[in-house]
Design a protein around this motif. Sequence first.
Motif, short mmCIF file in Angstrom:
data_model
loop_
_atom_site.label_atom_id
_atom_site.label_comp_id
_atom_site.label_asym_id
_atom_site.label_seq_id
_atom_site.Cartn_x
_atom_site.Cartn_y
_atom_site.Cartn_z
N ARG A 201 0.82 -1.22 0.00
CA ARG A 201 0.00 0.00 0.00
C ARG A 201 0.84 1.26 0.00
O ARG A 201 2.05 1.21 0.26
N PHE A 227 0.39 -10.57 5.11
CA PHE A 227 1.51 -9.69 4.74
C PHE A 227 0.99 -8.30 4.39
O PHE A 227 0.03 -8.15 3.65
N ALA A 229 2.78 -4.29 3.57
CA ALA A 229 3.98 -3.45 3.52
C ALA A 229 3.65 -2.12 2.87
O ALA A 229 3.05 -2.09 1.80
N GLN A 240 11.41 -6.51 -2.92
CA GLN A 240 11.21 -6.95 -1.53
C GLN A 240 9.73 -7.18 -1.22
O GLN A 240 9.40 -8.02 -0.39
N LEU A 243 8.86 -10.60 -2.76
CA LEU A 243 9.50 -11.68 -2.01
C LEU A 243 8.94 -11.78 -0.60
O LEU A 243 8.78 -12.88 -0.06
N GLY A 244 8.63 -10.63 -0.01
CA GLY A 244 8.04 -10.63 1.32
C GLY A 244 6.69 -11.32 1.33
O GLY A 244 6.37 -12.10 2.23
N ASP A 247 7.17 -14.98 0.92
CA ASP A 247 7.67 -15.55 2.17
C ASP A 247 6.54 -15.75 3.18
O ASP A 247 6.56 -16.68 3.98
N SER B 3 14.15 -17.31 4.99
CA SER B 3 13.57 -15.97 4.88
C SER B 3 14.61 -14.94 5.28
O SER B 3 14.76 -13.90 4.63
N GLN B 6 17.02 -14.55 2.54
CA GLN B 6 16.40 -13.85 1.41
C GLN B 6 16.39 -12.34 1.63
O GLN B 6 16.77 -11.56 0.76
N PHE B 7 15.98 -11.95 2.82
CA PHE B 7 15.87 -10.51 3.08
C PHE B 7 17.24 -9.89 3.36
O PHE B 7 17.43 -8.69 3.13
N ILE B 10 18.26 -9.07 -0.12
CA ILE B 10 17.53 -7.88 -0.60
C ILE B 10 18.12 -6.62 0.03
O ILE B 10 18.36 -5.61 -0.62
N THR B 137 15.85 -16.45 -3.49
CA THR B 137 15.94 -15.90 -4.84
C THR B 137 16.99 -14.79 -4.86
O THR B 137 16.98 -13.91 -4.01
N SER B 254 15.16 -4.00 5.22
CA SER B 254 14.52 -5.20 4.68
C SER B 254 14.09 -6.14 5.82
O SER B 254 13.06 -6.80 5.73
N THR B 257 10.84 -5.11 7.04
CA THR B 257 9.74 -5.60 6.19
C THR B 257 9.40 -7.05 6.56
O THR B 257 8.24 -7.44 6.65
N LEU B 258 10.46 -7.83 6.82
CA LEU B 258 10.25 -9.25 7.12
C LEU B 258 9.61 -9.45 8.50
O LEU B 258 8.67 -10.22 8.65
#
Lengths: 447, 862
Positions: A201, A227, A229, A240, A243-244, A247, B3, B6-7, B10, B137, B254, B257-258
């Motif tokens: 968003r 999720f 973000a 991200q 991928l987030g 995940d 995870s 991954q982050f 990133i 990835t 990042s 975010t995770l």
Amino acid sequence: MARTRLRVFAAVCALALLAAACGDDGGDDTGDATPGDTAEAADIDYEAIGLWDDGPCDESLEPLRVGLMTVFESPVLSLKDQADALEAAAEAFNARGGANGACIEVHTCDDGANVDQAVACVRELDEAGVVVTVNDQGTAGQADVSAAMQEAGIPRVAGNVVSEDWGDPNAYPLDASGTGVTFLMPQALVEQGVTEIGLVRVDLAAASALLGLLGDLYADEGVTFPFEAPVPAGTTDYSQFILGAQDAGVGGIALVLGEQEAVQVARAGQQLGTDLLVSASLGSFSHSSVTELGDFAEQMVFLWSFPPATHELPVYEALRADLAASGIDSLQPANLKASPMRSWIGLYALLRMIRDANMTEFTREGITEMLRTAQDVPMLGIFGDEDWTPNQDHPGLFKRAGTNHWQVWTWDPDADSVAGEGNFVPGAAFSFDDVLCGSPFGAPGPC
Amino acid sequence: MQSFLQFLIIGLGAGATYALFAQGAVLVYRGSGLVNFAQGAIGTLAAYVAFVDLVDERGWGPFPALGASVVVAAAVSLLFQASVLRVLRGAAPIVRVIATIALVGLLQAVVAKRYGVANRPVDTYLPDDVFRWGDVTVQEERLYLVGITVAVTAALWAWTRYTRIGMAINASAQNERAVQTLGWSPDRLAAITWGLGGAIAGLAAGLAAPLTGLSATTFTVVVTVAGLGAALLGGFHSFPLTLLGGLIIGVGESMATLYGGDVQDLLNQDLITGLNRLPAFLVIFFVVVIRGHGLPLRSHVAERLPRLGTGAISVRGLLLASALAFALLFGVMDDDWAQATYISIATGIMVLSIVVLTGYAGQISLAQWALAGIGALIAGRFVRAGVPTELAILLGVVLTIPVGLVFAIPALRTRGVNLAVVSLGLGFLVSEVVFANPSYLGNRIDGGTRIGRIELFGLEVDAFNHPHAWAAVNLICFVVLGIAVANLRRSRTGRRLVAVRTNERAAASLGISVFGVKLYAFSVSAALAAVAGILVAFRGQVVTYTEFNVFASINTLGNAVIGGLGYALGAVFAAPNAIGGWGTRVIEDWIGLGAQWDVIIGALVVFLILIAHQNGVADVVVHGRRLWERLRLVPRPRPHPPLPEADTRPVAPATLSVSGLTVRFGAVVAVDGVTFDVRPGEVVGLIGPNGAGKTTVIDAVTGFVPAAAGTILLDDRPLDRLNATQRARLGLRRSFQSLELFDDVSVEENIRAGSDLRASRRSWITDLVWPGRHDLTPTAVAAVRRSSSRTTSTPSARSCPTVAGASSASPAPSRPARRSCCSTNPPRASTSARAPSSPASSAGSRTTAAWPCCSSSTTSAS
């Protein structure tokens, strides 16, 4: 030394001014219309498609003054095409008789996403004698703008409603617009069988609460939002978000973003080759921007209350021709997004009511009265089978939500369209009231 | 774990981008001592030229375009250095920083004008295959980005460490003159630094463009949010540490975010915003606090600031100007101009807050509008809760002060550019954590705080329906607060602020609490900022917080500098520059130019003012007094009233005893077991070659460095646990080897600064209203009599006010004795010289004030 300083400074000034003055203002993107993409205006049988052609308007008559204010350009949101579309639509309708013979005069104002400029815009429209606005979209100071419009007695038709407008009796939206997209976008994914949804968003306070609101709205359908973000200014890596979401194990993500950011996230999804379904707004994606996503476009679902510009709908022949005639790139069928289309649709609806009411003197009071009493304005299939009753109140929080019709669109790369290869394909349609019914925002159940 | 990996990857990609932008900024700082805020904007222009003009329009390939981006950025950077910074070579650092900020505005506006402000996607051109290791990835493009950043870092490190020119650039930042004597041209070195710094900006922007798209502001945000933070973590010096800093910030974002959802759950919060900014800020904050010092080290060179005004108020001029303003407002201005008036004046009030904080106290904060937003939020929440508006505004202002004190915490441990960057981070944090969280704002759907239409004292003054009335409210606030700020400058509190601004060590040696002064400056400044914020926010029915961002703070600091940072009057000249203010109206209504031109012309005007007069417009006006005197708008200078006779009384004797004093710096023992006494009437000399530890002994005795062992007694009272300020208040004061004066103010004010100790705590408040009623202490009178007729241009002449200031206060009630220490490194074959006996001392004064000079390290007692 002083002379040297002056010389140096003069050189800097000259360079800066030259660089700026050589600019194209970023918005004067008039290009060649692409004949063949769309029907020539002369070929169209207007009466057959539900419109009219009474010949050019009479410039000696007092014009119908229509206004539009919105943010023309910002890093996140650039809606100048809405103003361009209104001017193009007015020009086209003027060529076909205007408003019962009177010409339509358009006044547009850039609010710059700034409260002070928005206030100045209201004053400007008021002083210009504007009697109604079409497809205005406030991005700053909307509480004051809505109140001022109401006090000035300028009704707002086909506007993009925000939270300030939901109970505003002076607002006559065609649909729930941006808010509708935001609240119904998960429904588009639900229609595809996705129940675990990620939310990407805009990074604004008003959007921060969205996760909780959507959680409440979709709880009964078993939808979860594992999720979420925000996309802050200065984001350097959009992958991200994809991928987030992956995940977090979601099946799809809803992009509640401005156009530019939404495109960046979709491009990141394309690059990563993600399996996620991505739901987005037709206000952000045009035929050409979806084409650029290649195969990834097939993983996207789009949502809007009316069909995209390339959809074959009789009245769209006129819409496409009128807007394309402006020569502006963003108004050509391949580049045309839903938000500028609303300018044409809103002006059509207004003129239809004026025609039906035989109105020849245009005052704010007269237009307001007309809007209050109009029933079932024919919308020519634009909102499915639904016609439009401007003064209709919906149950629940979002009273002024206009028509109920919303539809999901997917992408078929093999379908043909007026804009070239590939086209949007209609999917499930649903009702705004039905989706909200039983939630804290809609009518109380049973639904 | 996957995870996390991954982050991590990133974050490393994003961090590499931050680091690349930061390396250019570090290089420029190393070469010129200047933080280049325009690093991102230079890169932006270059990337637009490369990818729009060359790739899109002329069909260039992306790699030649990347090369062009590097060249264009280097050229723009060089042009700026040659045309503006070279002219500003001797200007205060903050003036030159403001020039870079003006360049940001200019370049952004030129880009917006030429290319539009909408984001333009840029196609990926680096190899963009995606590798998958299990569930992890990795995008090949990011690997290239990290690799390029590491390579650039290594190259810069090697270049500055092993090449002659690199070392010369390092040395030039330390001492331009010394480098000149070695045959290097500082201008040439600066040109190389700026050219290379610009080239790195062009490279960074060219590489990042496919990831971010192009917009006028993106790279400026990247540099401001993360790049400068990375540079700060590298101390604006170390390229490897800057790389590490960038990577830490990228990974921190990042990871937020995770793990953001988990943190939210852990804290049992419905909504936490801004988590992505938090890790980076905390790292920066703690590094700065740990690395920082309460008082600057002896090696610290205070940054010069623009000239200070006197705070004098012309009542006649004030009344005339106010009457004229009201007449214009209600007699001439239409609604649009009234709107421009309240926009300008709110900015003017914010400038007043900057005058107090930066102009008077020398503390740089780039978070002033964040504080303003806090004030607006508090007041808005009270209004929403039904508290009368007038009271809510008062509460908003008062309750913002504690928040201002929180903002002051970094200032207690750091200063200069470090403080600016930390405050920048703090501003971002408030924007993202507080202003983006609707839970704090009052309504989850509004995204703001609904306050309705404003009435004050029963009068409708809401800006929308009554723009003239709202402008009048602003104007009244501006006049009242402007008077308070001018009063503050003339008061003893103002002298404390100026003392800290000029030299924290010298201020502490006079018994001025540096911490206290900083906290006070932040408090007053926060209150003023809150007023500005409330005036901005309450013009609408819903308070929204997007305007309270760091970029507004940076712009307003720029406006303050061009108005006159050291002058309350500067706010008058800074106010019209506010976007949407009078300047915009003139450009749009009178000149007929549209959007962006106000920014372009504004930036050029800033350059012009900075080049023509670096102390700001107010300084020009004040120093062109003759005209005003002829018009009788300001009083003609009157001769100072005669000083009263000094009431001199004998000092109660006291003995300073130092025993076994040991000072260690890490493993180095600088002072080892020094013991001496200074008895009443004695002058004791410390003699030794450079590096012997003489100054360190004085530093330790007076509390400027901690002693590892030993005792220090004044009579029988142990001083070991007291800081420098507390020791000075007990009567143990010092002067400095470098004869530290408060150069921004007169000789009399230097001496007054030392004699203002008797001021009550109440004076922190009363000085805002009623300054200038503080009599000099008798010793200060004597000191002024001896010193005020002397110039301060020669070392011996400068020593008079230095020593006079150190000894001019009345002793603290509990300890009537006073000791003054001064330390000077003597020539190599030095001998101790006894200072001439003090006239004041011989006349029976209570201190050893006002001897003409110190020619060796001496400690004396009366």
